[in-house]
Motif scaffolding. Structure first.
Motif, PDB file in Angstrom:
ATOM      1  N   LYS A   1       0.844  -1.203   0.000  1.00  0.00           N
ATOM      2  CA  LYS A   1       0.000   0.000   0.000  1.00  0.00           C
ATOM      3  C   LYS A   1       0.879   1.252   0.000  1.00  0.00           C
ATOM      4  O   LYS A   1       0.601   2.219  -0.711  1.00  0.00           O
ATOM      5  CB  LYS A   1      -0.923   0.017   1.221  1.00  0.00           C
ATOM      6  CG  LYS A   1      -2.032  -1.027   1.186  1.00  0.00           C
ATOM      7  CD  LYS A   1      -2.885  -0.917   2.444  1.00  0.00           C
ATOM      8  CE  LYS A   1      -3.949  -2.015   2.504  1.00  0.00           C
ATOM      9  NZ  LYS A   1      -4.729  -1.921   3.767  1.00  0.00           N
TER      10      LYS A   1
ATOM     11  N   GLN B   1       2.350   1.804  -3.316  1.00  0.00           N
ATOM     12  CA  GLN B   1       1.364   2.361  -4.238  1.00  0.00           C
ATOM     13  C   GLN B   1       1.192   3.870  -4.014  1.00  0.00           C
ATOM     14  O   GLN B   1       1.091   4.640  -4.976  1.00  0.00           O
ATOM     15  CB  GLN B   1       0.017   1.642  -4.066  1.00  0.00           C
ATOM     16  CG  GLN B   1      -1.057   2.082  -5.036  1.00  0.00           C
ATOM     17  CD  GLN B   1      -0.655   1.854  -6.500  1.00  0.00           C
ATOM     18  OE1 GLN B   1       0.043   0.908  -6.814  1.00  0.00           O
ATOM     19  NE2 GLN B   1      -1.087   2.766  -7.371  1.00  0.00           N
TER      20      GLN B   1
ATOM     21  N   ARG C   1       4.096   5.590  -5.553  1.00  0.00           N
ATOM     22  CA  ARG C   1       4.008   5.598  -7.019  1.00  0.00           C
ATOM     23  C   ARG C   1       2.978   6.617  -7.506  1.00  0.00           C
ATOM     24  O   ARG C   1       3.166   7.267  -8.542  1.00  0.00           O
ATOM     25  CB  ARG C   1       3.669   4.192  -7.534  1.00  0.00           C
ATOM     26  CG  ARG C   1       4.805   3.210  -7.322  1.00  0.00           C
ATOM     27  CD  ARG C   1       4.472   1.804  -7.832  1.00  0.00           C
ATOM     28  NE  ARG C   1       5.515   0.866  -7.460  1.00  0.00           N
ATOM     29  CZ  ARG C   1       6.666   0.699  -8.127  1.00  0.00           C
ATOM     30  NH1 ARG C   1       6.899   1.429  -9.220  1.00  0.00           N
ATOM     31  NH2 ARG C   1       7.551  -0.173  -7.717  1.00  0.00           N
ATOM     32  N   GLU C   2       1.863   6.733  -6.767  1.00  0.00           N
ATOM     33  CA  GLU C   2       0.841   7.715  -7.134  1.00  0.00           C
ATOM     34  C   GLU C   2       1.390   9.129  -7.004  1.00  0.00           C
ATOM     35  O   GLU C   2       1.128   9.999  -7.849  1.00  0.00           O
ATOM     36  CB  GLU C   2      -0.401   7.544  -6.257  1.00  0.00           C
ATOM     37  CG  GLU C   2      -1.176   6.264  -6.582  1.00  0.00           C
ATOM     38  CD  GLU C   2      -2.293   6.002  -5.572  1.00  0.00           C
ATOM     39  OE1 GLU C   2      -2.439   6.812  -4.615  1.00  0.00           O
ATOM     40  OE2 GLU C   2      -3.003   4.984  -5.714  1.00  0.00           O
TER      41      GLU C   2
END
Length: 407
Positions: free
Chosen positions: A64, A67, A70-71
């Motif tokens: 998580k 992620q 990366r976002e």
């Protein structure tokens, strides 16, 4: 104070009971390579399942976090410098979360290091990254969640038997590695011990050959020296005799040269060294000089005239002496040339032996140094091996509740 005493006594009784429990059962012998199968029987399935589940949950939380990073990495700021800082922060975080290890100890260390790396941003970076404060807040919250779960996982892991089992397995692997290393060192030392006498024998053989060849060379040198000395003596007598005869007219020759310096280039040689001058006087130019001196000397100095006449009369005899001298010179050269054909191969062999001796000495020295280094390495390895085996025995005894002997 009384309470402390009772607690201390209770703890002592507990330790004593544990100690008695370990040694009340019959001791067992275990090989280092058999430790995994022995410990497999002690694995508590429920504990392992709980640890695996907890690790899976933490791994999911790290995904998580990955992620979120990366976002954030694909978002842009108006300020290019802020974008660069943000991208660097995300890249570092994503990189630190990649490839998490399987081992529990390594897993805990890797996650802890990763959280520290992601969290450790400077005040300057923090101030600029406030442009993405919502994303940064989510990331901070996710880090907090992971750290809380990791701390709980670490406590449970270190308090349970799985940590002790893993430590024992790691020690078992280390002991086996050191035992294999010990076998390798012993093999290398055996090879060195075999090689040293072999090379020493080769060195002694070379030294004997060196002595033999040196004696042969000395014998040849002595033989040439003795023969040459005898022939040189004969040559010297011949040159001295010729020199004495022609030296008796040196005053006449000096006078002739003084009156006519350009008369003959050979005059100075006869004045300086008459014996050597006659030997190199290929065309016997001295004969013409003597013939020229005769008429004047017949009137001026009958005694000197007679000496010149005698020299002219015997000049062929002196010429024969010169040939003897040259024959002796050739003989000396022939002898030296002949002996050189024996000497040079022996000299070449001697130089080859010297090189071989130096190489063998160097190799022996290197082997002795290598043996010393390997012996010291072996002693250190044995010490570390004994320490790890003792530690492994204690860990196995604690896990199995009985005395264990490593064999």
């Amino acid at each position: 104070m009384v309470t402390s005493l009772f607690i201390s006594l209770g703890h002592s009784k507990l330790m004593l009971g544990k100690f008695r429990s370990i040694f009340s059962k019959e001791a067992i012998e275990v090989r280092a390579d058999n430790v995994p199968s022995v410990l497999a029987e002690l694995d508590e399935k429920s504990e392992k399942e709980r640890l695996e589940m907890a690790r899976s949950l933490i791994a999911a939380e790290t995904r998580k976090l990955d992620q979120l990073l990366r976002e954030l990495s694909i978002k842009q700021a108006d300020d290019n410098y802020v974008t660069v800082l943000k991208n660097r922060f995300c890249e570092k975080g994503i990189q630190s979360l990649s490839g998490l290890p399987d081992s529990y100890d390594a897993f805990i260390t890797a996650i802890s290091r990763s959280m520290n790396e992601i969290s450790s941003i400077s005040f300057k970076e923090f101030r600029h990254l406030q442009l993405f404060k919502d994303d940064m807040a989510k990331i901070a919250s996710q880090i907090k969640t992971i750290e809380t779960q990791l701390a709980e996982f670490s406590r449970n892991y270190h308090a349970g038997s799985q940590k002790k089992i893993n430590d024992a397995l790691a020690l078992s692997d280390s002991v086996q590695d050191k035992e294999a290393e010990l076998v390798r060192l012993n093999t290398e030392l055996q090879e060195i011990e075999k090689a040293i006498p072999f090379i020493k024998e080769a060195l002694e053989s070379d030294e004997r050959k060196f002595s033999e060849v040196s004696n042969k060379l000395l014998s040849i040198e002595s033989e040439v020296r003795d023969i040459a000395a005898s022939l040189e003596s004969e040559r010297s007598i011949i040159k001295q005799r010729i020199g004495t005869e022609f030296g008796s007219i040196d005053k006449l020759l000096k006078k002739l040269q003084h009156e006519n310096p350009k008369k003959s280039a050979l005059l100075q040689d006869y004045i300086t060294n008459p014996g050597n001058a006659f030997i190199v006087d290929e065309n016997l130019e001295i004969r013409l000089v003597l013939e020229e001196l005769k008429p004047a000397l017949k009137k001026e100095d009958p005694e000197k005239h007679e000496k010149v006449v005698e020299l002219l009369r015997n000049i062929d005899f002196y010429d024969s002496l010169r040939e003897q001298y040259r024959g002796l010179t050739n003989k000396i050269n022939d002898i030296r040339e002949s002996k050189n054909q024996e000497y040079l191969p022996l000299e070449k062999e001697k130089n080859h032996i010297i090189l071989s001796i130096e190489e063998n000495k160097t190799e022996i020295q290197q082997l002795l140094e290598k043996r010393t280094a390997k012996t010291q390495e072996k002693e250190k390895l044995l010490h570390r091996l004994a320490t790890e085996k003792a530690e492994l025995q204690l860990k196995l005894a604690e896990l199995m509740q009985r005395e264990v002997r490593l064999v």
